[in-house]
Design an enzyme around this catalytic site. Structure first.
Site, PDB file in Angstrom:
ATOM      1  N   TYR A 142      45.782  31.943  31.766  1.00 13.99           N
ATOM      2  CA  TYR A 142      44.883  32.530  30.771  1.00 13.99           C
ATOM      3  C   TYR A 142      44.291  33.794  31.369  1.00 13.99           C
ATOM      4  O   TYR A 142      43.786  33.794  32.486  1.00 13.99           O
ATOM      5  CB  TYR A 142      43.767  31.542  30.441  1.00 13.99           C
ATOM      6  CG  TYR A 142      42.734  32.071  29.477  1.00 13.99           C
ATOM      7  CD1 TYR A 142      43.063  32.357  28.154  1.00 13.99           C
ATOM      8  CD2 TYR A 142      41.416  32.282  29.889  1.00 13.99           C
ATOM      9  CE1 TYR A 142      42.103  32.833  27.273  1.00 13.99           C
ATOM     10  CE2 TYR A 142      40.452  32.748  29.013  1.00 13.99           C
ATOM     11  CZ  TYR A 142      40.800  33.025  27.696  1.00 13.99           C
ATOM     12  OH  TYR A 142      39.847  33.488  26.822  1.00 13.99           O
ATOM     13  N   ASP A 237      45.042  38.188  38.647  1.00 13.88           N
ATOM     14  CA  ASP A 237      43.850  37.889  37.863  1.00 13.88           C
ATOM     15  C   ASP A 237      43.035  36.880  38.674  1.00 13.88           C
ATOM     16  O   ASP A 237      43.328  35.689  38.678  1.00 13.88           O
ATOM     17  CB  ASP A 237      44.245  37.308  36.502  1.00 13.88           C
ATOM     18  CG  ASP A 237      43.026  36.946  35.666  1.00 13.88           C
ATOM     19  OD1 ASP A 237      41.900  36.966  36.206  1.00 13.88           O
ATOM     20  OD2 ASP A 237      43.196  36.627  34.475  1.00 13.88           O
ATOM     21  N   LYS A 265      33.433  36.379  36.267  1.00 13.05           N
ATOM     22  CA  LYS A 265      32.747  35.117  36.578  1.00 13.05           C
ATOM     23  C   LYS A 265      31.759  35.236  37.754  1.00 13.05           C
ATOM     24  O   LYS A 265      30.675  35.766  37.566  1.00 13.05           O
ATOM     25  CB  LYS A 265      33.774  34.000  36.755  1.00 13.05           C
ATOM     26  CG  LYS A 265      34.560  33.822  35.438  1.00 13.05           C
ATOM     27  CD  LYS A 265      35.252  32.499  35.229  1.00 13.05           C
ATOM     28  CE  LYS A 265      35.645  32.375  33.759  1.00 13.05           C
ATOM     29  NZ  LYS A 265      37.052  32.248  33.476  1.00 13.05           N
TER      30      LYS A 265
HETATM   31  C1  LIG Z   1      37.689  33.229  32.350  1.00 10.92           C
HETATM   32  C2  LIG Z   1      38.924  33.964  32.673  1.00 10.92           C
HETATM   33  C3  LIG Z   1      39.237  35.189  32.066  1.00 10.92           C
HETATM   34  C4  LIG Z   1      38.401  35.763  30.955  1.00 10.92           C
HETATM   35  O1  LIG Z   1      37.122  36.104  31.365  1.00 10.92           O
HETATM   36  P1  LIG Z   1      35.975  36.264  30.243  1.00 10.92           P
HETATM   37  O2  LIG Z   1      34.789  36.705  31.035  1.00 10.92           O
HETATM   38  O3  LIG Z   1      35.823  34.922  29.623  1.00 10.92           O
HETATM   39  O4  LIG Z   1      36.442  37.289  29.291  1.00 10.92           O
HETATM   40  C5  LIG Z   1      40.350  35.869  32.487  1.00 10.92           C
HETATM   41  N1  LIG Z   1      41.140  35.369  33.448  1.00 10.92           N
HETATM   42  C6  LIG Z   1      40.881  34.203  34.056  1.00 10.92           C
HETATM   43  C7  LIG Z   1      41.782  33.734  35.148  1.00 10.92           C
HETATM   44  C8  LIG Z   1      39.779  33.456  33.682  1.00 10.92           C
HETATM   45  O5  LIG Z   1      39.559  32.282  34.261  1.00 10.92           O
END
Ligand SMILES: *Cc1c(COP(=O)(O)O)cnc(C)c1O
Length: 425
Positions: A142, A237, A265
């Site tokens: 994701y 990511d 995060k």
């Molecule tokens: C949470 C998450 C996102 C998205 O971040 P948001 O602040 O919710 O837009 C993207 N990549 C990973 C791996 C995530 O865990």
């Protein structure tokens, strides 16, 4: 949870599904969400007056637990000077220097407001820099809710069963090639078939949005060399893994330098922050230095950055990673022992302060295997825990997080509850 139920009924009249992010609705655990009144340390307190040991940690950010006094203090003193300036400010310089020091791949960095913004801009930058269009991602990873990455995505998109969201043009989705994680030979094949067309590969180095999946030996190293050979950018990511699995993220732990890194995060200390960093020669393609447009009214916000800088500084000062690893192992070992003693088929992948449960007999190495786990058992496990005072992610396809505020006595207590909850699924 009467008051929570009442609030949820009202919320549904005014907010789609009653929530502002789908997975919060508890649909995949056959329940309705509680509403939180306040949070402190390892605990959430519901509006119904119930205290819960929290292993969701606001979906990753709260590595110091909730409402850490130093972070609160940092926000308060920043607040004294104003909430937003719309001009450069010194927090941005401090944050950029800190990230350059901490994250191995970061030479330059651009701040934004969420993980989604970071990955969205990373893709645009990769396409602008390489002048190629195709993007490779891995099933179950994701990367936020940006159009070209919401294809076979994990997290809320996965549990809702529409891995391809409505509203994304087919022509755009076609530019995204989805492969199975841990599968190097399909990656090699795709690079052969689409020679000269692939702008980048984006990956969660440890996919943590379809449960938790760990890389097979050399998978990430091979990914690095294949992308390099084909002049495609490698984007890590690390919105979830960054500052979580080690201070410098999965790239530090694995000894791999991606071209670009998306962060989020933990970097905001509980406030909305994201960041995109990488090689200076690539980052300088961003406006106003280069031709790739990227912007944000509230980017580099002083309150958010003061919280984030303090969160990172605490990690530098405390270096909690071996302690978190120990706690993570304690929980996963206890769960596995309990499951084995009763013949319950269970996998508990764990790295540092992240762990997840798959109710299945075989180790899970990719998305397809993850979806073969027994989600009804997970739902019962989740609800047993909630009844007994432990809050886990309300979905079989999310990861649990431990914070530094989870003392060993809290962990002992929670482990006990989780093991008992497991025995009565
Ligand atoms: C949470 C998450 C996102 C998205 O971040 P948001 O602040 O919710 O837009 C993207 N990549 C990973 C791996 C995530 O865990």
């Amino acid at each position: 949870m009467d008051y929570s139920n009442e609030l949820f009924d009202t919320a549904k009249r005014y907010i789609p599904g009653g929530v502002n992010s789908p997975v919060r609705a508890f649909r995949s655990v056959n329940g309705t969400p509680f509403f939180t009144k306040k949070a402190n340390g390892p605990y959430l307190y519901t509006v119904d007056g119930i205290q819960l040991i929290d292993f969701v940690c606001t979906w990753g950010p709260a590595i110091h637990g909730h409402n850490h006094p130093d972070i609160k203090q940092a926000i308060t003193s920043a607040l004294d000077k104003g909430t937003s300036f719309g001009t450069p400010n010194s927090y941005e310089v401090s944050m950029a220097k800190l990230l350059q020091k901490i994250v191995p791949s970061v030479e330059k960095v651009r701040m934004c407001n969420s993980g989604t913004e970071a990955t969205m801009s990373a893709i645009r930058l990769a396409r602008g820099y390489t002048r190629k269009n195709k993007v490779i991602k891995f099933a179950g990873c994701y990367h936020g809710h940006t159009d070209s990455l919401l294809v076979k995505a994990g997290s809320g998109a996965l549990t809702l069963g529409n891995s391809d969201s409505a509203g994304i043009p087919q022509s755009l989705a076609e530019e995204t090639i989805v492969l199975e994680y841990n599968d190097i030979s399909s990656l090699e094949e795709v690079f052969k078939s689409y020679k000269e067309k692939i702008a980048c590969v984006i990956i969660e180095p440890y996919p943590a949005n379809c449960g938790l999946i760990l890389p097979k030996e050399n998978f990430l190293l091979k990914l690095r060399s294949i992308t390099e050979q084909n002049q495609a950018l490698l984007i890590f990511d690390e919105v979830m893994t960054g500052f979580r699995v080690s201070l410098g993220g999965a790239q530090e732990k694995e000894g791999i330098i991606p071209d670009l890194t998306a962060m989020g995060k933990i970097i905001g200390g509980g406030l909305p922050v994201g960041a995109l960093g990488g090689k200076a020669s690539i980052m300088d393609y961003l406006a106003p230095e280069g031709p790739v447009y990227q912007a944000g009214t509230l980017s580099g916000n002083p309150l958010a950055l003061s919280a984030g800088i303090t969160a990172l500084q605490l990690l530098i000062d405390q270096n909690p990673y071996s302690l978190l690893e120990k706690l993570g192992r304690q929980i996963s070992n206890a769960l596995l022992d309990t499951a084995n003693s009763k013949g319950i088929p269970l996998q508990v992948p764990q790295v540092g302060s992240m762990f997840a449960l798959f109710f299945t007999e075989n180790p899970v190495t990719n998305f397809t295997e993850a979806t073969h786990s027994d989600t009804e058992s997970f739902a019962r496990f989740f609800n047993n825990n909630l009844k007994n005072g432990v809050y886990l992610p309300p979905s079989p396809y999310e990861t649990c997080f431990i914070s530094t505020a989870h003392s060993s006595s809290v962990i002992d207590q929670a482990t006990d509850i989780m093991c008992r909850s497991l025995l009565s699924i």
